[in-house]
Design a protein around this motif. Structure first.
Motif, PDB file in Angstrom:
ATOM      1  N   LEU A   1      23.177  79.503   3.772  1.00  0.00           N
ATOM      2  CA  LEU A   1      23.430  78.340   4.623  1.00  0.00           C
ATOM      3  C   LEU A   1      22.911  78.508   6.045  1.00  0.00           C
ATOM      4  CD1 LEU A   1      27.117  77.646   3.547  1.00  0.00           C
ATOM      5  CD2 LEU A   1      25.045  76.562   2.665  1.00  0.00           C
ATOM      6  N   PHE A   2      22.941  79.742   6.529  1.00  0.00           N
ATOM      7  CA  PHE A   2      22.559  80.015   7.918  1.00  0.00           C
ATOM      8  C   PHE A   2      22.116  81.467   7.988  1.00  0.00           C
ATOM      9  CE2 PHE A   2      23.656  81.766  12.088  1.00  0.00           C
ATOM     10  CZ  PHE A   2      23.138  80.832  12.969  1.00  0.00           C
TER      11      PHE A   2
ATOM     12  N   GLN B   1      36.074  80.674  15.682  1.00  0.00           N
ATOM     13  CA  GLN B   1      34.861  80.725  16.491  1.00  0.00           C
ATOM     14  C   GLN B   1      34.936  79.660  17.565  1.00  0.00           C
ATOM     15  OE1 GLN B   1      31.081  79.789  14.699  1.00  0.00           O
ATOM     16  NE2 GLN B   1      31.638  77.701  14.271  1.00  0.00           N
ATOM     17  N   HIS B   2      34.292  79.968  18.676  1.00  0.00           N
ATOM     18  CA  HIS B   2      34.158  79.014  19.780  1.00  0.00           C
ATOM     19  C   HIS B   2      32.690  78.990  20.189  1.00  0.00           C
ATOM     20  CE1 HIS B   2      38.507  78.800  20.181  1.00  0.00           C
ATOM     21  NE2 HIS B   2      38.566  80.127  20.276  1.00  0.00           N
ATOM     22  N   GLY B   3      32.165  77.798  20.396  1.00  0.00           N
ATOM     23  CA  GLY B   3      30.783  77.667  20.819  1.00  0.00           C
ATOM     24  C   GLY B   3      29.836  77.427  19.661  1.00  0.00           C
ATOM     25  N   GLN B   4      28.537  77.486  19.982  1.00  0.00           N
ATOM     26  CA  GLN B   4      27.512  77.183  18.984  1.00  0.00           C
ATOM     27  C   GLN B   4      26.374  78.196  19.054  1.00  0.00           C
ATOM     28  OE1 GLN B   4      26.460  73.059  19.898  1.00  0.00           O
ATOM     29  NE2 GLN B   4      27.796  72.374  18.238  1.00  0.00           N
ATOM     30  N   TRP B   5      25.602  78.203  17.977  1.00  0.00           N
ATOM     31  CA  TRP B   5      24.414  79.045  17.873  1.00  0.00           C
ATOM     32  C   TRP B   5      23.267  78.122  17.461  1.00  0.00           C
ATOM     33  CZ3 TRP B   5      24.797  84.586  15.425  1.00  0.00           C
ATOM     34  CH2 TRP B   5      23.625  85.301  15.709  1.00  0.00           C
ATOM     35  N   ASP B   6      22.351  77.900  18.365  1.00  0.00           N
ATOM     36  CA  ASP B   6      21.269  76.938  18.147  1.00  0.00           C
ATOM     37  C   ASP B   6      21.800  75.575  17.741  1.00  0.00           C
ATOM     38  OD1 ASP B   6      19.337  78.727  18.859  1.00  0.00           O
ATOM     39  OD2 ASP B   6      18.746  79.243  16.818  1.00  0.00           O
ATOM     40  N   GLY B   7      22.868  75.167  18.407  1.00  0.00           N
ATOM     41  CA  GLY B   7      23.395  73.825  18.218  1.00  0.00           C
ATOM     42  C   GLY B   7      24.282  73.622  17.015  1.00  0.00           C
ATOM     43  N   VAL B   8      24.595  74.677  16.253  1.00  0.00           N
ATOM     44  CA  VAL B   8      25.479  74.541  15.091  1.00  0.00           C
ATOM     45  C   VAL B   8      26.620  75.543  15.202  1.00  0.00           C
ATOM     46  CG1 VAL B   8      23.596  73.743  13.619  1.00  0.00           C
ATOM     47  CG2 VAL B   8      24.184  76.175  13.658  1.00  0.00           C
ATOM     48  N   ALA B   9      27.667  75.283  14.425  1.00  0.00           N
ATOM     49  CA  ALA B   9      28.815  76.196  14.333  1.00  0.00           C
ATOM     50  C   ALA B   9      28.716  76.908  12.985  1.00  0.00           C
ATOM     51  CB  ALA B   9      30.117  75.418  14.450  1.00  0.00           C
ATOM     52  N   PRO B  10      28.036  78.046  12.920  1.00  0.00           N
ATOM     53  CA  PRO B  10      27.686  78.636  11.627  1.00  0.00           C
ATOM     54  C   PRO B  10      28.843  79.265  10.877  1.00  0.00           C
ATOM     55  CG  PRO B  10      26.994  80.070  13.414  1.00  0.00           C
ATOM     56  CD  PRO B  10      27.472  78.814  14.042  1.00  0.00           C
ATOM     57  N   PHE B  11      29.964  79.549  11.565  1.00  0.00           N
ATOM     58  CA  PHE B  11      31.052  80.267  10.912  1.00  0.00           C
ATOM     59  C   PHE B  11      32.271  79.386  10.667  1.00  0.00           C
ATOM     60  CE2 PHE B  11      28.796  83.279  13.824  1.00  0.00           C
ATOM     61  CZ  PHE B  11      28.006  83.856  12.844  1.00  0.00           C
ATOM     62  N   SER B  12      32.101  78.096  10.666  1.00  0.00           N
ATOM     63  CA  SER B  12      33.172  77.152  10.354  1.00  0.00           C
ATOM     64  C   SER B  12      33.024  76.694   8.911  1.00  0.00           C
ATOM     65  CB  SER B  12      33.118  75.938  11.293  1.00  0.00           C
ATOM     66  OG  SER B  12      33.464  76.307  12.605  1.00  0.00           O
TER      67      SER B  12
ATOM     68  N   SER C   1      23.384  79.412  28.910  1.00  0.00           N
ATOM     69  CA  SER C   1      23.082  78.027  28.556  1.00  0.00           C
ATOM     70  C   SER C   1      23.725  77.659  27.214  1.00  0.00           C
ATOM     71  CB  SER C   1      21.568  77.816  28.473  1.00  0.00           C
ATOM     72  OG  SER C   1      20.991  78.677  27.509  1.00  0.00           O
ATOM     73  N   GLU C   2      24.025  78.648  26.395  1.00  0.00           N
ATOM     74  CA  GLU C   2      24.742  78.450  25.133  1.00  0.00           C
ATOM     75  C   GLU C   2      25.430  79.761  24.800  1.00  0.00           C
ATOM     76  OE1 GLU C   2      23.588  76.358  20.974  1.00  0.00           O
ATOM     77  OE2 GLU C   2      22.715  78.349  21.235  1.00  0.00           O
ATOM     78  N   GLU C   3      26.639  79.678  24.247  1.00  0.00           N
ATOM     79  CA  GLU C   3      27.349  80.900  23.891  1.00  0.00           C
ATOM     80  C   GLU C   3      28.230  80.665  22.667  1.00  0.00           C
ATOM     81  OE1 GLU C   3      30.426  82.190  26.700  1.00  0.00           O
ATOM     82  OE2 GLU C   3      30.160  80.279  27.747  1.00  0.00           O
ATOM     83  N   LEU C   4      28.538  81.763  22.004  1.00  0.00           N
ATOM     84  CA  LEU C   4      29.389  81.717  20.819  1.00  0.00           C
ATOM     85  C   LEU C   4      30.223  82.984  20.778  1.00  0.00           C
ATOM     86  CD1 LEU C   4      28.610  80.621  17.236  1.00  0.00           C
ATOM     87  CD2 LEU C   4      29.441  82.949  17.586  1.00  0.00           C
TER      88      LEU C   4
END
Length: 241
Positions: free
Chosen positions: A45-46, A109-120, A215-218
């Protein structure tokens, strides 16, 4: 990759590859060549192909002998089929002297990785006891790079000496700019003692906000459920899993 959409927790795997001496050029090239092959893997999936640094945390010095692959799977059977039998893994084995994989389920999880939440989505239960794994990942603002990297050596040293740390590694998609740290702790108390009671780590977290470092964090916490193989000659989690 298919969209990440589900109502039940997905298995996450982190695999670390130890590249054979003399094969570092292949190790570096696979960061660009393995992606299209991974796109075709059933049930994946990711994924993120990751380089590493020397030491246990962020590092300005790349390690061309250690690479990582983090994946989220539709099912554990999909993960096992890939890790045990896929042509891509067979190719990796020709260039590596050791491989270590840890299986994880997300607590939160909090935040995103390249605009997605991969661990939800996360596990329904909260962490109560036992080991816990943590992933901290960030894209660093270009203007914040000097401030961020000024704190890296001392912060990484503090992590290496943290009580209750089982293992950790600094990983990244892009040198200097897109960085991550993965760590496993004996307990959530040990992890929190480092994260929230260390004056140095507290200062880093304060500056992260006040100076807009990212600029982005997870940030994600996981339940480690199994591990296999070796990392620097041993399975670091053998005694806790």
């Amino acid at each position: 990759m298919p969209p990440i959409a589900s109502t039940s927790p997905r298995l996450t795997t982190l695999t670390l590859f130890g590249i054979r001496k003399g094969h570092w050029r292949w190790g570096l090239s696979q960061m660009g060549t393995s992606g299209p092959k991974l796109e075709k893997v059933s049930g994946l999936l990711f994924f993120k192909l990751l380089g590493s640094g020397h030491g246990k945390g962020f590092s300005i010095k790349p390690n061309f002998r250690r690479y990582g692959l983090m994946c989220t799977w539709q099912t554990e059977a999909d993960a096992d089929a890939f890790l045990q039998n896929s042509a891509l893994i067979q190719e990796y084995r020709q260039h590596t002297h050791e491989t270590w994989t840890i299986k994880l389920y997300p607590y939160q999880q909090h935040g995103q990785w390249d605009g997605v939440a991969p661990f939800s989505p996360a596990l329904p239960e909260k962490h109560s006891s036992g080991p816990i794994a943590v992933l901290t990942r960030a894209s660093i603002n270009w203007r914040a790079l000097p401030g961020f990297w000024r704190f890296v050596p001392s912060t990484s040293k503090a992590l290496e000496n943290a009580e209750g740390l089982v293992c950790s590694i600094g990983l990244g998609e892009l040198p200097f700019v897109r960085q991550a740290t993965f760590s496993v702790w004996e307990s959530v108390e040990a992890m929190k003692n480092f994260a929230y009671k260390s004056p140095l780590h507290q200062e880093v977290m304060r500056r992260t906000r006040s100076e807009n470092w990212y600029s982005e964090e997870l940030f994600a916490r996981f339940k480690p459920v199994a591990s296999e193989g070796t990392w620097n000659g041993v399975d670091p989690t053998a005694s806790i899993l």
